[in-house]
Structures are given as C-alpha cells and as structure tokens.
Design a protein around this motif. Structure first.
Motif, PDB file in Angstrom:
ATOM      1  N   GLU A  54       0.843  -1.197   0.000  1.00 25.47           N
ATOM      2  CA  GLU A  54       0.000   0.000   0.000  1.00 25.47           C
ATOM      3  C   GLU A  54       0.879   1.249   0.000  1.00 25.47           C
ATOM      4  O   GLU A  54       2.052   1.189   0.360  1.00 25.47           O
ATOM      5  N   LEU A  55       0.250   2.366  -0.365  1.00 26.74           N
ATOM      6  CA  LEU A  55       0.882   3.666  -0.140  1.00 26.74           C
ATOM      7  C   LEU A  55       0.278   4.236   1.133  1.00 26.74           C
ATOM      8  O   LEU A  55      -0.948   4.281   1.276  1.00 26.74           O
ATOM      9  N   ILE A  56       1.140   4.665   2.050  1.00 26.09           N
ATOM     10  CA  ILE A  56       0.670   5.237   3.316  1.00 26.09           C
ATOM     11  C   ILE A  56       1.026   6.723   3.341  1.00 26.09           C
ATOM     12  O   ILE A  56       2.152   7.100   2.967  1.00 26.09           O
ATOM     13  N   LEU A  57       0.078   7.532   3.777  1.00 25.93           N
ATOM     14  CA  LEU A  57       0.281   8.979   3.843  1.00 25.93           C
ATOM     15  C   LEU A  57       1.501   9.320   4.698  1.00 25.93           C
ATOM     16  O   LEU A  57       1.655   8.816   5.817  1.00 25.93           O
ATOM     17  N   GLY A  58       2.368  10.164   4.141  1.00 27.41           N
ATOM     18  CA  GLY A  58       3.549  10.643   4.865  1.00 27.41           C
ATOM     19  C   GLY A  58       3.413  12.130   5.140  1.00 27.41           C
ATOM     20  O   GLY A  58       2.300  12.664   5.122  1.00 27.41           O
ATOM     21  N   PRO A  59       4.550  12.815   5.363  1.00 27.64           N
ATOM     22  CA  PRO A  59       4.487  14.251   5.628  1.00 27.64           C
ATOM     23  C   PRO A  59       3.795  15.000   4.489  1.00 27.64           C
ATOM     24  O   PRO A  59       4.050  14.729   3.309  1.00 27.64           O
ATOM     25  N   SER A  67      -5.488   8.109   4.113  1.00 25.14           N
ATOM     26  CA  SER A  67      -4.312   7.548   4.781  1.00 25.14           C
ATOM     27  C   SER A  67      -3.647   6.461   3.951  1.00 25.14           C
ATOM     28  O   SER A  67      -2.431   6.301   4.001  1.00 25.14           O
ATOM     29  N   ARG A  68      -4.459   5.689   3.202  1.00 30.41           N
ATOM     30  CA  ARG A  68      -3.928   4.541   2.468  1.00 30.41           C
ATOM     31  C   ARG A  68      -4.440   4.536   1.034  1.00 30.41           C
ATOM     32  O   ARG A  68      -5.621   4.819   0.803  1.00 30.41           O
ATOM     33  N   ILE A  69      -3.572   4.197   0.102  1.00 29.19           N
ATOM     34  CA  ILE A  69      -3.961   4.074  -1.308  1.00 29.19           C
ATOM     35  C   ILE A  69      -3.418   2.741  -1.818  1.00 29.19           C
ATOM     36  O   ILE A  69      -2.236   2.420  -1.629  1.00 29.19           O
ATOM     37  N   ALA A  70      -4.288   1.963  -2.468  1.00 33.12           N
ATOM     38  CA  ALA A  70      -3.892   0.641  -2.962  1.00 33.12           C
ATOM     39  C   ALA A  70      -3.120   0.758  -4.279  1.00 33.12           C
ATOM     40  O   ALA A  70      -3.279   1.724  -5.032  1.00 33.12           O
ATOM     41  N   TYR A  71      -2.306  -0.264  -4.537  1.00 38.95           N
ATOM     42  CA  TYR A  71      -1.536  -0.369  -5.785  1.00 38.95           C
ATOM     43  C   TYR A  71      -2.483  -0.248  -6.983  1.00 38.95           C
ATOM     44  O   TYR A  71      -3.509  -0.932  -7.048  1.00 38.95           O
ATOM     45  N   CYS A  76      -2.138   8.336  -7.531  1.00 41.80           N
ATOM     46  CA  CYS A  76      -0.916   7.897  -6.837  1.00 41.80           C
ATOM     47  C   CYS A  76      -0.631   6.418  -7.095  1.00 41.80           C
ATOM     48  O   CYS A  76       0.506   6.034  -7.406  1.00 41.80           O
ATOM     49  N   GLY A  77      -1.680   5.607  -6.975  1.00 40.48           N
ATOM     50  CA  GLY A  77      -1.511   4.167  -7.200  1.00 40.48           C
ATOM     51  C   GLY A  77      -1.152   3.850  -8.645  1.00 40.48           C
ATOM     52  O   GLY A  77      -0.444   2.874  -8.928  1.00 40.48           O
TER      53      GLY A  77
END
Ligand code: SME
Length: 153
Positions: A54-59, A67-71, A76-77
């Motif tokens: 997953e992609l997790i929200l950073g700064p 907060s989370r985005i799947a492949y 973004c994915g």
C-alpha cells in the motif's frame, strides 16, 4: 519570478536540507513545507510512502487526506504501478481518481526511486484546472531524485 527560477530555488534548499540532516521524516516534512511556501500552486502537497503493498500517507501540507492508497488505485496508485510521473489536467476526468477534498482540480504525482525501486510518490494538487505541465514534472523529478538518493527508510 518565473516557475523555473522558483523550482531552482526549491532544489537548492532541498539539497541543503538533505546535506544537513539525516532524519527522513524531518527531511520529507521540510521538503513539502519548502514547496508549499512558494507561489507555486500547491494547494495540497505531500508524500505517500510504499509500505507492504500500500501507499501510506507521509508528511504533507494541506487538508487531511486519505491515509492509504492501494496499488494501481487513483493517480498515486497509478504512478506506482506505471512507475511514471502522472500529470492530470482535470482530476474529474481521471478514472478512479481519489478525491481527498472537494477543491482539487488538477494534480501531478511523481515517483521517488531508490536504486531503481519505487519507494514513495510526491503528490501535488492545485485548486485550478490544468495547473501542472512538463516543466513541473521536470523539476519535481529533480527534487524526488534528491529525496531518493538520500532515502533511508
Ligand atoms: N488524488 C490522489 C489521492 C491523494 S489526494 O489528492 C491528497 C489520487 O487519486 O491518488
């Protein structure tokens, strides 16, 4: 000041930042703070970091976001799946776009590579249509190259 000169200024500051400090969270946070403090149209700007699948929200700077985005999901994915910068002139026309707020109209998402492996993306939104072009891609890719070279996550 034109866009190119603003980006050159950002790049100098980001290089300085990574030379001075090793902590990744601090550096990612300051990178987006530097970018947000310019006249460039970054209504929202932030990192999403690859963790497991997953992609997790950073700064980030801006309104609260997913907060989370799947492949393969959203812009973004898709940048993750294609390992390629995405320029989206009209987010409403992008299939599967993930709307984090009602104001974003155009978006650019640039991958961060460490030794050829994608480790994060840098996502920027504008509240105006078609606000990002190849010049933005060119310079943001230079910024993410500095981030990737120094990646220690
Ligand atoms: N629009 C993004 C999601 C993140 S927000 O824009 C901050 C996407 O479709 O992946």
């Amino acid at each position: 000041m034109n866009k190119e000169d603003i980006y050159k200024g950002i790049l100098l500051q980001v290089k300085f930042l990574f030379n001075e400090e090793r902590d990744q969270t601090a550096n990612l946070a300051n990178t987006v703070a530097i970018m947000k403090s310019t006249p460039l149209p970054f209504f929202w700007i932030g990192f999403y970091i690859v963790q497991d699948n997953e992609l997790i929200l950073g700064p980030f700077q801006g309104l609260p976001a997913s907060s989370r985005i799947a492949y393969g999901k959203g812009v973004c994915g898709t940048a993750w799946k294609e390992e390629k910068t995405q320029i989206v002139p009209d987010v409403h026309q992008f299939p599967g776009h993930i709307a984090c707020n009602q104001f974003s109209r155009s978006e650019i998402v640039v991958p961060v590579f460490k030794n050829g492996k994608m480790v994060a993306v840098l996502d920027a939104d504008s509240d105006k249509m078609a606000d990002f072009d190849e010049t933005d891609a060119h310079f943001i890719e230079q910024i993410t190259a500095v981030v990737g070279e120094n990646w220690n996550g």
